[in-house]
Motif scaffolding. Sequence first.
Motif, PDB file in Angstrom:
ATOM      1  N   VAL A   1       0.878  -1.177   0.000  1.00  0.00           N
ATOM      2  CA  VAL A   1       0.000   0.000   0.000  1.00  0.00           C
ATOM      3  C   VAL A   1       0.911   1.220   0.000  1.00  0.00           C
ATOM      4  O   VAL A   1       1.953   1.231   0.661  1.00  0.00           O
ATOM      5  CB  VAL A   1      -0.903   0.031   1.258  1.00  0.00           C
ATOM      6  CG1 VAL A   1      -1.777   1.269   1.275  1.00  0.00           C
ATOM      7  CG2 VAL A   1      -1.754  -1.207   1.373  1.00  0.00           C
ATOM      8  N   ILE A   2       0.486   2.274  -0.729  1.00  0.00           N
ATOM      9  CA  ILE A   2       1.268   3.512  -0.750  1.00  0.00           C
ATOM     10  C   ILE A   2       0.306   4.692  -0.914  1.00  0.00           C
ATOM     11  O   ILE A   2      -0.729   4.569  -1.577  1.00  0.00           O
ATOM     12  CB  ILE A   2       2.324   3.489  -1.884  1.00  0.00           C
ATOM     13  CG1 ILE A   2       3.253   4.694  -1.796  1.00  0.00           C
ATOM     14  CG2 ILE A   2       1.664   3.360  -3.250  1.00  0.00           C
ATOM     15  CD1 ILE A   2       4.486   4.570  -2.676  1.00  0.00           C
ATOM     16  N   CYS A   3       0.642   5.810  -0.280  1.00  0.00           N
ATOM     17  CA  CYS A   3      -0.175   7.024  -0.428  1.00  0.00           C
ATOM     18  C   CYS A   3       0.726   8.246  -0.423  1.00  0.00           C
ATOM     19  O   CYS A   3       1.827   8.230   0.132  1.00  0.00           O
ATOM     20  CB  CYS A   3      -1.236   7.114   0.663  1.00  0.00           C
ATOM     21  SG  CYS A   3      -0.602   7.232   2.340  1.00  0.00           S
ATOM     22  N   ASN A   4       0.249   9.306  -1.052  1.00  0.00           N
ATOM     23  CA  ASN A   4       0.969  10.560  -1.155  1.00  0.00           C
ATOM     24  C   ASN A   4       0.630  11.416   0.071  1.00  0.00           C
ATOM     25  O   ASN A   4      -0.510  11.836   0.245  1.00  0.00           O
ATOM     26  CB  ASN A   4       0.573  11.276  -2.451  1.00  0.00           C
ATOM     27  CG  ASN A   4       1.406  12.503  -2.702  1.00  0.00           C
ATOM     28  OD1 ASN A   4       1.695  13.274  -1.793  1.00  0.00           O
ATOM     29  ND2 ASN A   4       1.787  12.683  -3.950  1.00  0.00           N
ATOM     30  N   ILE A   5       1.616  11.658   0.912  1.00  0.00           N
ATOM     31  CA  ILE A   5       1.419  12.403   2.155  1.00  0.00           C
ATOM     32  C   ILE A   5       0.991  13.842   1.863  1.00  0.00           C
ATOM     33  O   ILE A   5       0.105  14.383   2.528  1.00  0.00           O
ATOM     34  CB  ILE A   5       2.695  12.397   3.022  1.00  0.00           C
ATOM     35  CG1 ILE A   5       3.004  10.978   3.497  1.00  0.00           C
ATOM     36  CG2 ILE A   5       2.566  13.337   4.200  1.00  0.00           C
ATOM     37  CD1 ILE A   5       4.346  10.826   4.179  1.00  0.00           C
ATOM     38  N   GLU A   6       1.610  14.476   0.872  1.00  0.00           N
ATOM     39  CA  GLU A   6       1.302  15.872   0.561  1.00  0.00           C
ATOM     40  C   GLU A   6      -0.118  16.037   0.023  1.00  0.00           C
ATOM     41  O   GLU A   6      -0.789  17.015   0.316  1.00  0.00           O
ATOM     42  CB  GLU A   6       2.326  16.417  -0.428  1.00  0.00           C
ATOM     43  CG  GLU A   6       3.721  16.506   0.189  1.00  0.00           C
ATOM     44  CD  GLU A   6       4.815  16.772  -0.823  1.00  0.00           C
ATOM     45  OE1 GLU A   6       4.658  16.405  -2.007  1.00  0.00           O
ATOM     46  OE2 GLU A   6       5.836  17.346  -0.418  1.00  0.00           O
ATOM     47  N   ALA A   7      -0.596  15.062  -0.751  1.00  0.00           N
ATOM     48  CA  ALA A   7      -1.929  15.157  -1.348  1.00  0.00           C
ATOM     49  C   ALA A   7      -3.036  14.684  -0.415  1.00  0.00           C
ATOM     50  O   ALA A   7      -4.149  15.199  -0.445  1.00  0.00           O
ATOM     51  CB  ALA A   7      -1.978  14.359  -2.642  1.00  0.00           C
ATOM     52  N   HIS A   8      -2.729  13.678   0.434  1.00  0.00           N
ATOM     53  CA  HIS A   8      -3.785  13.050   1.240  1.00  0.00           C
ATOM     54  C   HIS A   8      -3.576  13.137   2.748  1.00  0.00           C
ATOM     55  O   HIS A   8      -4.325  12.540   3.512  1.00  0.00           O
ATOM     56  CB  HIS A   8      -3.940  11.586   0.820  1.00  0.00           C
ATOM     57  CG  HIS A   8      -4.312  11.446  -0.618  1.00  0.00           C
ATOM     58  ND1 HIS A   8      -3.402  11.063  -1.574  1.00  0.00           N
ATOM     59  CD2 HIS A   8      -5.477  11.672  -1.261  1.00  0.00           C
ATOM     60  CE1 HIS A   8      -3.995  11.046  -2.750  1.00  0.00           C
ATOM     61  NE2 HIS A   8      -5.257  11.416  -2.590  1.00  0.00           N
ATOM     62  N   GLY A   9      -2.532  13.820   3.180  1.00  0.00           N
ATOM     63  CA  GLY A   9      -2.295  13.993   4.612  1.00  0.00           C
ATOM     64  C   GLY A   9      -1.357  12.945   5.185  1.00  0.00           C
ATOM     65  O   GLY A   9      -1.184  11.864   4.638  1.00  0.00           O
ATOM     66  N   LYS A  10      -0.767  13.291   6.326  1.00  0.00           N
ATOM     67  CA  LYS A  10       0.231  12.403   6.929  1.00  0.00           C
ATOM     68  C   LYS A  10      -0.362  11.103   7.465  1.00  0.00           C
ATOM     69  O   LYS A  10       0.346  10.132   7.670  1.00  0.00           O
ATOM     70  CB  LYS A  10       0.998  13.132   8.033  1.00  0.00           C
ATOM     71  CG  LYS A  10       0.162  13.530   9.225  1.00  0.00           C
ATOM     72  CD  LYS A  10       0.993  14.218  10.283  1.00  0.00           C
ATOM     73  CE  LYS A  10       0.122  14.537  11.482  1.00  0.00           C
ATOM     74  NZ  LYS A  10       0.898  15.048  12.587  1.00  0.00           N
ATOM     75  N   ASP A  11      -1.677  11.057   7.690  1.00  0.00           N
ATOM     76  CA  ASP A  11      -2.325   9.845   8.196  1.00  0.00           C
ATOM     77  C   ASP A  11      -3.106   9.114   7.093  1.00  0.00           C
ATOM     78  O   ASP A  11      -4.118   8.475   7.362  1.00  0.00           O
ATOM     79  CB  ASP A  11      -3.265  10.195   9.348  1.00  0.00           C
ATOM     80  CG  ASP A  11      -2.509  10.718  10.560  1.00  0.00           C
ATOM     81  OD1 ASP A  11      -1.388  10.239  10.806  1.00  0.00           O
ATOM     82  OD2 ASP A  11      -3.031  11.620  11.237  1.00  0.00           O
TER      83      ASP A  11
END
Length: 141
Positions: free
Chosen positions: A123-133
């Motif tokens: 799983v991976i997510c963009n912290i800047e676009a979707h928040g640190k959590d």
Amino acid sequence: MKTIKGMKAGIILGGLASTLVACGQAPDPYATAARPETARLGQPKNPALQQALSGEGRGTIISIGPDGDFLTIDHGPIEGVGMGAMTMGFETLSRVDLAGFAKGDKVAFSVKQGRDGSFRVTVICNIEAHGKDCLPKLTPN
């Protein structure tokens, strides 16, 4: 004289190997002193090692492979797998879509160790676009 000694040693070693095979204890070609945790047929001797390691980390994407199934991340320590901070390449599971990611993105990600010992991004997510959590929202229960 040297040839006879060499022949004798070969006969003795061959006899020893034959004896081990006859006893059902053939030497394991995969067993090494460097990997005592691995038994024959790749099965861990220690039951605790049978459970795959998984963990979460944060970092910056350095590059993404042309097929979108590999990325290099400069990451901090990854909790749960005992991995320190480094720049490392990771394969991804087929369900991971890297289409929305680019070099320089700050990301949070989960990894899981495969049977071959390598770690793959699950799983991976963009912290800047979707928040640190953002990671807990994407991680399946």
